[in-house]
Design a protein around this motif. Structure first.
Motif, PDB file in Angstrom:
ATOM      1  N   ALA A 164       0.843  -1.210   0.000  1.00 43.17           N
ATOM      2  CA  ALA A 164       0.000   0.000   0.000  1.00 43.17           C
ATOM      3  C   ALA A 164       0.873   1.254   0.000  1.00 43.17           C
ATOM      4  CB  ALA A 164      -0.933  -0.018   1.204  1.00 43.17           C
ATOM      5  N   LEU A 165       1.918   1.241   0.843  1.00 43.43           N
ATOM      6  CA  LEU A 165       2.792   2.412   0.947  1.00 43.43           C
ATOM      7  C   LEU A 165       3.580   2.627  -0.354  1.00 43.43           C
ATOM      8  CD1 LEU A 165       3.296   4.434   3.244  1.00 43.43           C
ATOM      9  CD2 LEU A 165       5.377   3.157   3.823  1.00 43.43           C
ATOM     10  N   GLU A 167       2.438   2.186  -3.316  1.00 40.83           N
ATOM     11  CA  GLU A 167       1.557   2.948  -4.227  1.00 40.83           C
ATOM     12  C   GLU A 167       1.423   4.400  -3.769  1.00 40.83           C
ATOM     13  OE1 GLU A 167       0.520   1.913  -7.131  1.00 40.83           O
ATOM     14  OE2 GLU A 167       1.322  -0.090  -6.788  1.00 40.83           O
ATOM     15  N   GLU A 168       1.308   4.612  -2.451  1.00 42.14           N
ATOM     16  CA  GLU A 168       1.121   5.987  -1.942  1.00 42.14           C
ATOM     17  C   GLU A 168       2.338   6.865  -2.210  1.00 42.14           C
ATOM     18  OE1 GLU A 168      -0.195   6.454   2.112  1.00 42.14           O
ATOM     19  OE2 GLU A 168      -1.654   4.845   1.950  1.00 42.14           O
ATOM     20  N   LEU A 169       3.528   6.274  -2.181  1.00 44.72           N
ATOM     21  CA  LEU A 169       4.746   7.116  -2.219  1.00 44.72           C
ATOM     22  C   LEU A 169       5.482   7.101  -3.546  1.00 44.72           C
ATOM     23  CD1 LEU A 169       6.262   6.420   1.335  1.00 44.72           C
ATOM     24  CD2 LEU A 169       4.838   8.327   0.597  1.00 44.72           C
ATOM     25  N   LYS A 172       6.110  10.231  -5.265  1.00 46.18           N
ATOM     26  CA  LYS A 172       6.801  11.242  -4.446  1.00 46.18           C
ATOM     27  C   LYS A 172       8.297  10.965  -4.345  1.00 46.18           C
ATOM     28  CE  LYS A 172       2.671  12.307  -1.865  1.00 46.18           C
ATOM     29  NZ  LYS A 172       1.873  12.056  -0.711  1.00 46.18           N
TER      30      LYS A 172
END
Ligand SMILES: NC(=O)c1ccc[n+]([C@@H]2O[C@H](COP(=O)([O-])OP(=O)(O)OC[C@H]3O[C@@H](n4cnc5c(N)ncnc54)[C@H](OP(=O)(O)O)[C@@H]3O)[C@@H](O)[C@H]2O)c1
Length: 253
Positions: A164-165, A167-169, A172
């Motif tokens: 999940a992380l 995909e979130e980061l 960035k």
């Protein structure tokens, strides 16, 4: 000056991460409980490779461990552009017979401290270039593990959280990767009372091979090491969960 923080760097996979990253010219912060081992490794790597190696001793199976690490990093104004959440342990035995305290400590170390360190250090990591986080999960993450119920559940958590992380980061500039080794030669098997299991008797990979692949593929969400383990995970996707968990139980009976 940027640093890579490695938890569980006094032995096994974490020590090998330290060796390979120092060889590539990275400055390191090493953490574990055994101070003498960390000191000896830091002295060796800093003189061999002309890099800075700092050590922080902490018991990360306690609720204050991650906070202590963050405070030391902030106090020293170190910039962290890599985090390797590697420290972890397992324990073989039935859920009811194993010590409750030890199983709760396992959740603290394998899960809670990993999340807390990641959350606390992300603001620091976000200010740096070529940033990455490697969370050491396991092939245990892909099915339930009778006779090691909590260990397998902690690794399933680490895999799910890391994906999940990732995909979130990823937009960035921070890569997040879940490293999923199978049986690997280290202190892990004796700590977990597993040296006589079919799993470890069938042969373990070297920590050197595991780390080499992890570092090469750290931009990938999931990195499984070893052909046998890749086959196991993919064939597990084609078979029912009831079969997979029985097989896992048999391998570590
Ligand atoms: N070896 C395998 O077969 C295998 C397979 C899949 C996944 N993994 C995972 O790989 C990771 C590394 O394991 P390994 O095989 O390298 O095991 P290891 O040789 O036993 O090393 C474990 C490291 O974690 C540290 N550690 C343990 N308890 C700690 C605590 N309470 N506080 C701080 N540090 C602690 C140890 O240092 P101190 O004792 O000095 O504190 C040591 O540096 C673990 O997350 C494990 O679950 C291992």
């Amino acid at each position: 000056m940027n640093y890579i923080l490695i938890t569980g760097a006094s032995a096994g996979i974490g020590e090998v991460f330290a060796r390979q990253l120092a060889e590539q010219g990275n400055n390191l912060i090493l953490t574990a409980r055994r101070k003498e081992k960390l000191e000896a490794l830091a002295t060796e790597l800093s003189s061999l490779h002309n890099v800075k190696v700092e050590i922080l001793t902490a018991d990360l199976a306690t609720p204050n461990g991650a906070k202590e690490i963050e405070q030391q990093i902030t106090k020293s104004s170190w910039k962290v552009n890599g985090l390797i959440n590697n420290a972890g342990f397992g324990d073989r035995g039935s859920f009811t017979e194993l010590s409750l305290d030890r199983q709760l400590q396992m959740i603290q170390l394998n899960v809670t401290t990993l999340i807390e360190l990641t959350h606390r250090l992300l603001p620091n990591i976000q200010k740096t270039d070529k940033a990455f986080i490697i969370n050491v999960a396991s092939t245990a993450a892909f099915q339930a593990g009778p006779n090691m119920a909590i260990y397998y559940a902690t690794k399933a958590f680490v895999l799910s959280f890391s994906e999940a992380l990732h995909e979130e980061l990823k937009g960035k500039g921070i890569y997040v990767s879940a490293l999923c080794p199978g049986a690997t030669a280290s202190e892990f098997a004796s700590e977990a009372n597993m040296t006589d299991t079919k799993l470890f008797k069938a042969g373990a990979m070297t920590a050197e091979a595991v780390v080499k692949k992890s570092l090469r593929k750290k931009h990938k969400a999931i990195v499984i090491t070893g052909g046998k383990n890749i086959f196991g995970v993919w064939s597990g996707k084609l078979s029912p969960r009831s079969v997979n968990r029985k097989l896992a139980g048999w391998l570590q009976a």
